[in-house]
Motif scaffolding. Structure first.
Motif, PDB file in Angstrom:
ATOM      1  N   LEU A 184     -41.540  -0.427  44.008  1.00 32.68           N
ATOM      2  CA  LEU A 184     -42.063   0.085  42.737  1.00 32.68           C
ATOM      3  C   LEU A 184     -41.004   0.892  41.989  1.00 32.68           C
ATOM      4  O   LEU A 184     -40.936   0.861  40.763  1.00 32.68           O
ATOM      5  CB  LEU A 184     -43.294   0.969  42.987  1.00 32.68           C
ATOM      6  CG  LEU A 184     -44.589   0.244  43.364  1.00 32.68           C
ATOM      7  CD1 LEU A 184     -45.666   1.240  43.755  1.00 32.68           C
ATOM      8  CD2 LEU A 184     -45.077  -0.625  42.201  1.00 32.68           C
ATOM      9  N   ALA A 185     -40.175   1.607  42.735  1.00 33.35           N
ATOM     10  CA  ALA A 185     -39.158   2.454  42.105  1.00 33.35           C
ATOM     11  C   ALA A 185     -38.079   1.642  41.396  1.00 33.35           C
ATOM     12  O   ALA A 185     -37.315   2.187  40.592  1.00 33.35           O
ATOM     13  CB  ALA A 185     -38.521   3.361  43.149  1.00 33.35           C
ATOM     14  N   GLU A 186     -38.001   0.348  41.672  1.00 31.93           N
ATOM     15  CA  GLU A 186     -36.986  -0.494  41.040  1.00 31.93           C
ATOM     16  C   GLU A 186     -37.333  -0.857  39.600  1.00 31.93           C
ATOM     17  O   GLU A 186     -36.493  -1.378  38.869  1.00 31.93           O
ATOM     18  CB  GLU A 186     -36.806  -1.783  41.858  1.00 31.93           C
ATOM     19  CG  GLU A 186     -36.254  -1.543  43.258  1.00 31.93           C
ATOM     20  CD  GLU A 186     -36.253  -2.817  44.094  1.00 31.93           C
ATOM     21  OE1 GLU A 186     -36.689  -3.862  43.568  1.00 31.93           O
ATOM     22  OE2 GLU A 186     -35.819  -2.752  45.266  1.00 31.93           O
ATOM     23  N   HIS A 187     -38.560  -0.587  39.191  1.00 27.71           N
ATOM     24  CA  HIS A 187     -39.017  -1.009  37.862  1.00 27.71           C
ATOM     25  C   HIS A 187     -39.018   0.148  36.860  1.00 27.71           C
ATOM     26  O   HIS A 187     -38.911   1.316  37.232  1.00 27.71           O
ATOM     27  CB  HIS A 187     -40.417  -1.614  37.973  1.00 27.71           C
ATOM     28  CG  HIS A 187     -40.480  -2.832  38.838  1.00 27.71           C
ATOM     29  ND1 HIS A 187     -39.903  -4.029  38.486  1.00 27.71           N
ATOM     30  CD2 HIS A 187     -41.028  -3.031  40.068  1.00 27.71           C
ATOM     31  CE1 HIS A 187     -40.103  -4.920  39.447  1.00 27.71           C
ATOM     32  NE2 HIS A 187     -40.780  -4.337  40.422  1.00 27.71           N
ATOM     33  N   SER A 188     -39.168  -0.204  35.590  1.00 24.89           N
ATOM     34  CA  SER A 188     -39.278   0.781  34.518  1.00 24.89           C
ATOM     35  C   SER A 188     -40.750   1.144  34.306  1.00 24.89           C
ATOM     36  O   SER A 188     -41.646   0.309  34.519  1.00 24.89           O
ATOM     37  CB  SER A 188     -38.701   0.221  33.213  1.00 24.89           C
ATOM     38  OG  SER A 188     -37.335  -0.087  33.361  1.00 24.89           O
ATOM     39  N   TYR A 189     -40.964   2.375  33.846  1.00 26.85           N
ATOM     40  CA  TYR A 189     -42.330   2.862  33.643  1.00 26.85           C
ATOM     41  C   TYR A 189     -42.485   3.470  32.263  1.00 26.85           C
ATOM     42  O   TYR A 189     -41.579   4.118  31.738  1.00 26.85           O
ATOM     43  CB  TYR A 189     -42.689   3.908  34.711  1.00 26.85           C
ATOM     44  CG  TYR A 189     -42.864   3.282  36.072  1.00 26.85           C
ATOM     45  CD1 TYR A 189     -44.105   2.835  36.512  1.00 26.85           C
ATOM     46  CD2 TYR A 189     -41.763   3.079  36.897  1.00 26.85           C
ATOM     47  CE1 TYR A 189     -44.248   2.233  37.741  1.00 26.85           C
ATOM     48  CE2 TYR A 189     -41.897   2.474  38.131  1.00 26.85           C
ATOM     49  CZ  TYR A 189     -43.141   2.057  38.549  1.00 26.85           C
ATOM     50  OH  TYR A 189     -43.283   1.439  39.765  1.00 26.85           O
ATOM     51  N   PHE A 190     -43.669   3.251  31.716  1.00 29.19           N
ATOM     52  CA  PHE A 190     -44.050   3.833  30.421  1.00 29.19           C
ATOM     53  C   PHE A 190     -45.324   4.637  30.658  1.00 29.19           C
ATOM     54  O   PHE A 190     -46.401   4.075  30.875  1.00 29.19           O
ATOM     55  CB  PHE A 190     -44.247   2.733  29.382  1.00 29.19           C
ATOM     56  CG  PHE A 190     -42.987   1.956  29.136  1.00 29.19           C
ATOM     57  CD1 PHE A 190     -42.071   2.387  28.201  1.00 29.19           C
ATOM     58  CD2 PHE A 190     -42.690   0.819  29.886  1.00 29.19           C
ATOM     59  CE1 PHE A 190     -40.882   1.691  27.985  1.00 29.19           C
ATOM     60  CE2 PHE A 190     -41.510   0.126  29.678  1.00 29.19           C
ATOM     61  CZ  PHE A 190     -40.607   0.556  28.733  1.00 29.19           C
ATOM     62  N   LEU A 191     -45.167   5.953  30.634  1.00 27.55           N
ATOM     63  CA  LEU A 191     -46.237   6.846  31.054  1.00 27.55           C
ATOM     64  C   LEU A 191     -46.557   7.860  29.960  1.00 27.55           C
ATOM     65  O   LEU A 191     -45.769   8.062  29.027  1.00 27.55           O
ATOM     66  CB  LEU A 191     -45.837   7.590  32.330  1.00 27.55           C
ATOM     67  CG  LEU A 191     -45.383   6.735  33.519  1.00 27.55           C
ATOM     68  CD1 LEU A 191     -44.910   7.634  34.659  1.00 27.55           C
ATOM     69  CD2 LEU A 191     -46.516   5.816  33.988  1.00 27.55           C
ATOM     70  N   LEU A 192     -47.692   8.520  30.130  1.00 26.42           N
ATOM     71  CA  LEU A 192     -48.049   9.607  29.221  1.00 26.42           C
ATOM     72  C   LEU A 192     -47.104  10.782  29.459  1.00 26.42           C
ATOM     73  O   LEU A 192     -46.559  10.942  30.553  1.00 26.42           O
ATOM     74  CB  LEU A 192     -49.497  10.042  29.445  1.00 26.42           C
ATOM     75  CG  LEU A 192     -50.581   9.324  28.612  1.00 26.42           C
ATOM     76  CD1 LEU A 192     -50.497   9.741  27.166  1.00 26.42           C
ATOM     77  CD2 LEU A 192     -50.485   7.820  28.758  1.00 26.42           C
ATOM     78  N   GLU A 193     -46.940  11.615  28.449  1.00 25.70           N
ATOM     79  CA  GLU A 193     -45.990  12.719  28.509  1.00 25.70           C
ATOM     80  C   GLU A 193     -46.336  13.701  29.625  1.00 25.70           C
ATOM     81  O   GLU A 193     -47.465  13.730  30.121  1.00 25.70           O
ATOM     82  CB  GLU A 193     -45.942  13.449  27.166  1.00 25.70           C
ATOM     83  CG  GLU A 193     -47.266  14.052  26.742  1.00 25.70           C
ATOM     84  CD  GLU A 193     -47.230  14.545  25.307  1.00 25.70           C
ATOM     85  OE1 GLU A 193     -46.155  14.498  24.692  1.00 25.70           O
ATOM     86  OE2 GLU A 193     -48.278  14.988  24.821  1.00 25.70           O
ATOM     87  N   GLU A 194     -45.342  14.499  30.015  1.00 23.11           N
ATOM     88  CA  GLU A 194     -45.541  15.483  31.070  1.00 23.11           C
ATOM     89  C   GLU A 194     -46.705  16.404  30.709  1.00 23.11           C
ATOM     90  O   GLU A 194     -46.853  16.823  29.574  1.00 23.11           O
ATOM     91  CB  GLU A 194     -44.268  16.303  31.288  1.00 23.11           C
ATOM     92  CG  GLU A 194     -43.151  15.482  31.923  1.00 23.11           C
ATOM     93  CD  GLU A 194     -41.950  16.332  32.269  1.00 23.11           C
ATOM     94  OE1 GLU A 194     -42.128  17.545  32.468  1.00 23.11           O
ATOM     95  OE2 GLU A 194     -40.839  15.778  32.336  1.00 23.11           O
ATOM     96  N   GLY A 195     -47.506  16.721  31.721  1.00 22.98           N
ATOM     97  CA  GLY A 195     -48.742  17.465  31.489  1.00 22.98           C
ATOM     98  C   GLY A 195     -49.954  16.590  31.699  1.00 22.98           C
ATOM     99  O   GLY A 195     -51.068  17.086  31.855  1.00 22.98           O
ATOM    100  N   CYS A 196     -49.737  15.260  31.713  1.00 24.16           N
ATOM    101  CA  CYS A 196     -50.810  14.315  32.047  1.00 24.16           C
ATOM    102  C   CYS A 196     -50.902  14.271  33.574  1.00 24.16           C
ATOM    103  O   CYS A 196     -49.979  13.810  34.245  1.00 24.16           O
ATOM    104  CB  CYS A 196     -50.496  12.939  31.468  1.00 24.16           C
ATOM    105  SG  CYS A 196     -51.589  11.629  32.052  1.00 24.16           S
TER     106      CYS A 196
END
Length: 293
Positions: A184-196
């Motif tokens: 999983l760490a090999e991929h890119s991620y699009f996440l909600l901003e810090e605090g989520c």
């Protein structure tokens, strides 16, 4: 004492600015200044230092803040108990962006039908911001989607749990991987901003279990994070309710990786009286949440 002086004082402390407080209260700045001077004269102490970069609380001002909130809370309680037993008034609710977008609109509509005199203002906010907003009195009620413990004197009132999904576009290479933390760490991620809360928890687990530092892009919008995942640019971690349509229409695929449900809870300030209006809001939101499940 004129409680308008206290409301003005708290507005200045929130913004650390006379100008911003005037804008919030729809007053001219000179009125804000004269109210602060009147309050300082009545209390016999300087409450705010006027500095080039804003207004800062003095030691006396720090001591006055909680007392001011207590007085205004007592005034609010007096008005609500005397005027009518029917819930009424405005309440600002701070909650995660996904909860504001997908869970609360139905609840607010139901509340409007049941209690036409109640107005709810929704403010998207992360866990830390929600705690701070309730502590400072900017939010009459908070909601968090997180396992974080509330700092005293705040308390949490559980509502339920929100399923969280790890998702990717159907053609993304991750859909063919073995679901381990290193892969999983090999991929890119699009996440909600810090605090989520659920996003932050996923990142902590990812970094703890893998020597590879993943590429992570944070967004303030759940729509942006989901759209990047749908475009095949990477993976995202989203509440199931926020990606249900994309999963149903095969724009996204849920990856078979164990993700714990995120607890949803109200944030309340134990120092303050819970008005019938706040009780009506919490009851309606909780009922709507369980009806939607």
């Amino acid at each position: 004492m004129d409680t308008d002086l206290l409301r003005t004082f708290l507005a200045v402390t929130r913004h650390e600015s006379f100008t911003a407080a005037a804008a919030e209260l729809n007053l001219v700045q000179s009125t804000v200044t004269s109210r602060i001077k009147a309050l300082e004269k009545a209390l016999g102490a300087r409450l705010l230092d006027r500095l080039p970069d804003g207004a800062r609380l003095t030691d006396a001002g720090q001591r006055a803040v909680d007392h001011a909130r207590t007085v205004l809370d007592a005034e609010h309680r007096l008005i609500e108990n005397t005027a009518s037993a029917e819930p009424a008034g405005e309440v600002v609710v701070g909650a995660p962006e996904s909860v504001c977008a997908y869970r609360l609109p139905k609840a607010v509509a139901a509340l409007r039908r049941q209690h036409p005199g109640v107005t709810v203002h929704l403010i998207p906010s992360g866990t830390r911001e929600t705690f701070q907003g309730v502590l400072e009195g900017r939010f009459g009620l908070g909601l968090i989607l997180d396992r974080a413990a509330a700092p005293r004197p705040l308390s949490l009132l559980p509502v339920g749990t929100e399923p969280i999904e790890l998702v990717a576009a159907p053609e993304h290479p991750s859909t063919r991987d073995e679901m381990t933390w290193p892969t999983l760490a090999e991929h890119s991620y699009f996440l909600l901003e810090e605090g989520c809360g659920y996003s932050d928890e996923f990142v902590r687990e990812l970094e703890r279990h893998s020597p590879i530092r993943p590429q992570i892009t944070r967004f303030g919008s759940i729509e942006a994070a989901r759209s990047c995942a749908e475009a095949g640019l990477g993976l995202s971690v989203l509440p199931q309710v926020a990606c249900a349509d994309a999963l149903r229409n095969h724009r996204l695929r849920a990856l078979p990786h164990a993700r714990p449900d995120a607890p949803l809870a109200f944030v309340l300030d134990e120092r303050r009286w819970r008005s019938p209006t706040v009780d009506a809001i919490t009851a309606t939101i909780a009922e709507s949440f369980h009806t939607d499940r």
